[in-house]
Design a protein around this motif. Structure first.
Motif, mmCIF file in Angstrom:
data_model
loop_
_atom_site.group_PDB
_atom_site.id
_atom_site.type_symbol
_atom_site.label_atom_id
_atom_site.label_comp_id
_atom_site.label_asym_id
_atom_site.label_seq_id
_atom_site.Cartn_x
_atom_site.Cartn_y
_atom_site.Cartn_z
ATOM 1 N N ILE A 261 0.878 -1.099 -0.062
ATOM 2 C CA ILE A 261 0.116 -0.068 -0.039
ATOM 3 C C ILE A 261 0.718 1.099 -0.063
ATOM 4 C CG2 ILE A 261 -1.334 1.474 1.338
ATOM 5 C CD1 ILE A 261 -3.235 -1.285 2.025
ATOM 6 N N VAL A 262 1.779 1.246 0.842
ATOM 7 C CA VAL A 262 2.631 2.547 1.008
ATOM 8 C C VAL A 262 3.431 2.801 -0.348
ATOM 9 C CG1 VAL A 262 4.714 3.608 2.433
ATOM 10 C CG2 VAL A 262 2.725 2.535 3.442
ATOM 11 N N PHE A 263 4.030 1.523 -0.807
ATOM 12 C CA PHE A 263 5.024 1.619 -1.878
ATOM 13 C C PHE A 263 4.137 1.943 -3.139
ATOM 14 C CE2 PHE A 263 6.989 -0.586 -5.741
ATOM 15 C CZ PHE A 263 8.380 -0.032 -5.703
ATOM 16 N N LEU A 264 2.931 1.559 -3.479
ATOM 17 C CA LEU A 264 2.259 1.974 -4.469
ATOM 18 C C LEU A 264 1.632 3.289 -4.475
ATOM 19 C CD1 LEU A 264 0.764 -1.422 -5.777
ATOM 20 C CD2 LEU A 264 2.860 -0.418 -6.616
ATOM 21 N N GLY A 265 1.299 3.522 -3.333
ATOM 22 C CA GLY A 265 0.746 5.004 -3.030
ATOM 23 C C GLY A 265 -0.657 5.195 -2.313
ATOM 24 N N HIS A 266 -1.395 4.155 -2.815
ATOM 25 C CA HIS A 266 -2.982 4.245 -2.447
ATOM 26 C C HIS A 266 -3.453 2.855 -2.164
ATOM 27 C CE1 HIS A 266 -7.242 5.008 -2.597
ATOM 28 N NE2 HIS A 266 -6.778 6.195 -2.402
ATOM 29 N N PRO A 267 -4.162 2.549 -1.271
ATOM 30 C CA PRO A 267 -4.843 1.053 -1.053
ATOM 31 C C PRO A 267 -5.586 0.442 -2.447
ATOM 32 C CG PRO A 267 -5.351 2.548 0.689
ATOM 33 C CD PRO A 267 -4.768 3.393 -0.200
ATOM 34 N N ILE A 268 -6.175 1.582 -3.401
ATOM 35 C CA ILE A 268 -6.721 0.917 -4.439
ATOM 36 C C ILE A 268 -5.627 0.307 -5.323
ATOM 37 C CG2 ILE A 268 -6.759 3.063 -5.827
ATOM 38 C CD1 ILE A 268 -9.552 0.461 -5.519
ATOM 39 N N TYR A 269 -4.544 0.936 -5.524
ATOM 40 C CA TYR A 269 -3.471 0.470 -6.522
ATOM 41 C C TYR A 269 -3.159 -0.821 -6.113
ATOM 42 C CZ TYR A 269 -3.229 5.207 -8.077
ATOM 43 O OH TYR A 269 -3.483 6.339 -8.777
ATOM 44 N N SER A 270 -2.764 -1.008 -4.570
ATOM 45 C CA SER A 270 -2.461 -2.223 -4.191
ATOM 46 C C SER A 270 -3.257 -3.253 -4.315
ATOM 47 C CB SER A 270 -2.296 -1.853 -2.525
ATOM 48 O OG SER A 270 -1.630 -3.223 -2.024
ATOM 49 N N ILE A 271 -4.860 -2.854 -4.093
ATOM 50 C CA ILE A 271 -5.778 -4.200 -4.284
ATOM 51 C C ILE A 271 -5.714 -4.397 -5.699
ATOM 52 C CG2 ILE A 271 -8.044 -4.373 -4.120
ATOM 53 C CD1 ILE A 271 -8.395 -2.633 -1.935
ATOM 54 N N THR A 272 -5.740 -3.566 -6.711
ATOM 55 C CA THR A 272 -5.681 -3.758 -7.938
ATOM 56 C C THR A 272 -4.705 -4.619 -8.417
ATOM 57 O OG1 THR A 272 -7.168 -1.832 -8.595
ATOM 58 C CG2 THR A 272 -6.450 -2.819 -10.167
ATOM 59 N N VAL A 273 -3.320 -4.371 -8.250
ATOM 60 C CA VAL A 273 -2.255 -4.808 -8.761
ATOM 61 C C VAL A 273 -1.979 -6.366 -8.148
ATOM 62 C CG1 VAL A 273 0.470 -4.915 -8.857
ATOM 63 C CG2 VAL A 273 -1.050 -2.680 -9.066
#
Length: 424
Positions: A261-273
């Protein structure tokens, strides 16, 4: 100034309770962006019974300063509290209540004499009061926190858990220990009763999911034993194997989701990826395992893949944070690409065990195949709650390590299944 809320925590939504503003790693970044005389300021509510939020902020500040090479953090910290806060209760009606807020000021350089003079003048003018001064004067609890912040032994002695949060365990507002869960309405810390409701909801959900899994899987097995025989040795080993990969897959998946989450910058990015890449790669792994099963009777490729999976999980647990750190300031596309370099191989190897186990199940214990599917699905549901419990209590790395041990268990029981199949 009170920029964050624990409303999600009090509602039991612990997936939203992480707060990356209040971690050692975040504060190091904040300090790097300050000028040599810059000051970092955070304001939170000051609970009269036990100012847990300010104490944790103070521990975070002192520990971060020490990590950055500061020998005497106390000279860099000031804590000031207000006496009252006003509230409008109508168009023309205003009243004061005793619900103070407090501000912690953390200076990159030690507070100078002129800084302290100006600060005292401001405190006197606003009718505030010092909780802790950079001279070392102030509340004894705050003084001990500054002196001992980061010491595991010290943090075991505090009334609430005020250990400095990190990116691996960024639950700033969760300060309850396991023993506090049984105090209920007798919990003396008013502020933490919100968290108590949330954490109790989480553990109730864990218990309910376990009970329902037993009711809808084990109980039917017992009731239908006159039609479907109870699993023998092979069936029991199969059940443990499918349970292990059910737990392991979700624990690893959610551990990665939380960590990125922190690395990608937002929870939605982390969930999707994470969800897309791991499910897609797991499908490719399942296809590859079917090819191996058709083309060879040897179990060597299977255990090479299991060994590769275990090695990859260990690498991710210990080396992933260091590798990703070098790409923190890269563009989003580069960061997603780096995440995929970890997730795609991981998902591929995690997709291999299930079809192999199911192939053995159909060949050796066909009548119990529905139960193998059910156990795998049910343990995945339980693991989704368990992963959050482990993350809150011990951190994201502990969640990944728990997943590793489940996959280690799956490897052992897969070996047992092959051995039993050969004997038969």
């Amino acid at each position: 100034s009170c920029i964050a809320t624990w409303s999600a925590t009090s509602a039991g939504a612990f997936s939203l309770a992480e707060n990356s503003l209040y971690t050692v790693e975040a504060w190091k970044i904040f300090f790097e962006h300050l000028t040599p005389t810059g000051i970092l300021s955070f304001s939170r509510w000051f609970s009269p019974d036990y100012p847990a939020q300010l104490l944790r902020l103070t521990a975070l500040a002192a520990h971060t300063l020490r990590e950055m090479g500061v020998e005497d953090p106390g000279r860099h910290i000031a804590v000031v509290r207000s006496e009252y806060i006003g509230q409008w209760v109508g168009p023309e009606e205003f009243y004061l209540e005793e619900s103070p807020s407090a501000t912690i000021l953390v200076s990159k350089a030690p507070f100078s004499g002129s800084d302290l003079k100006r600060l005292r003048e401001a405190v006197e003018k606003l009718r505030f009061e010092f909780v802790y001064e950079p001279t070392g004067q102030g509340d004894e609890t705050f003084k001990s926190v500054i002196e001992m912040a980061g010491s595991p032994e010290f943090h075991l002695t505090t009334a609430l858990d005020i250990t400095p949060p990190t990116d691996d365990r960024p639950f700033f507002f969760h300060m309850l220990r396991l023993k506090d869960l049984f105090k209920g309405k007798h919990l003396k810390f008013q502020e933490q009763r919100f968290n108590l409701n949330g954490i109790m909801m989480l553990y109730i959900l864990l218990v309910v999911s376990i009970v329902l899994s037993i009711v809808f899987i084990i109980v039917p097995l017992v009731l239908m034993r006159h039609k479907v025989p109870m699993p023998g040795k092979w069936g029991l080993v199969g059940l443990v194997f499918f349970a292990s990969i059910g737990f392991g897959y979700i624990l690893i998946e959610i551990g990665q989701l939380q960590r990125l989450i922190v690395f990608l910058g937002h929870p939605i990015y982390s969930i999707t990826v994470v969800l897309f890449s791991m499910l897609f790669a797991s499908g490719l792994g399942a296809m590859a395992s079917n090819v191996w099963l058709r083309k060879t009777k040897s179990r060597l490729p299977v255990f090479i893949s299991m060994a590769a999976l275990l090695g990859l999980i260990v690498f991710i647990i210990y080396m992933q944070p260091q590798v990703l750190k070098g790409f923190e300031t890269s563009s989003l596309y580069v960061r997603i690409s780096m995440a995929l370099l970890f997730l795609m191989p991981l998902g591929f190897f995690m997709g291999i065990p299930f079809p192999i186990g199911m192939e053995l199940a159909v060949a050796r214990s066909k009548e119990h195949t529905p139960w193998f599917w059910a156990v795998n699905g049910a343990t995945g549901v339980v693991a989704s709650v368990l992963s959050v419990c482990v993350s809150i209590a011990l951190g994201f790395t502990a969640t990944l390590m728990t997943g590793f041990f489940f996959y280690l268990s799956a490897t052992v029981f897969l070996l047992v299944l092959y051995s039993m199949a050969e004997k038969k």
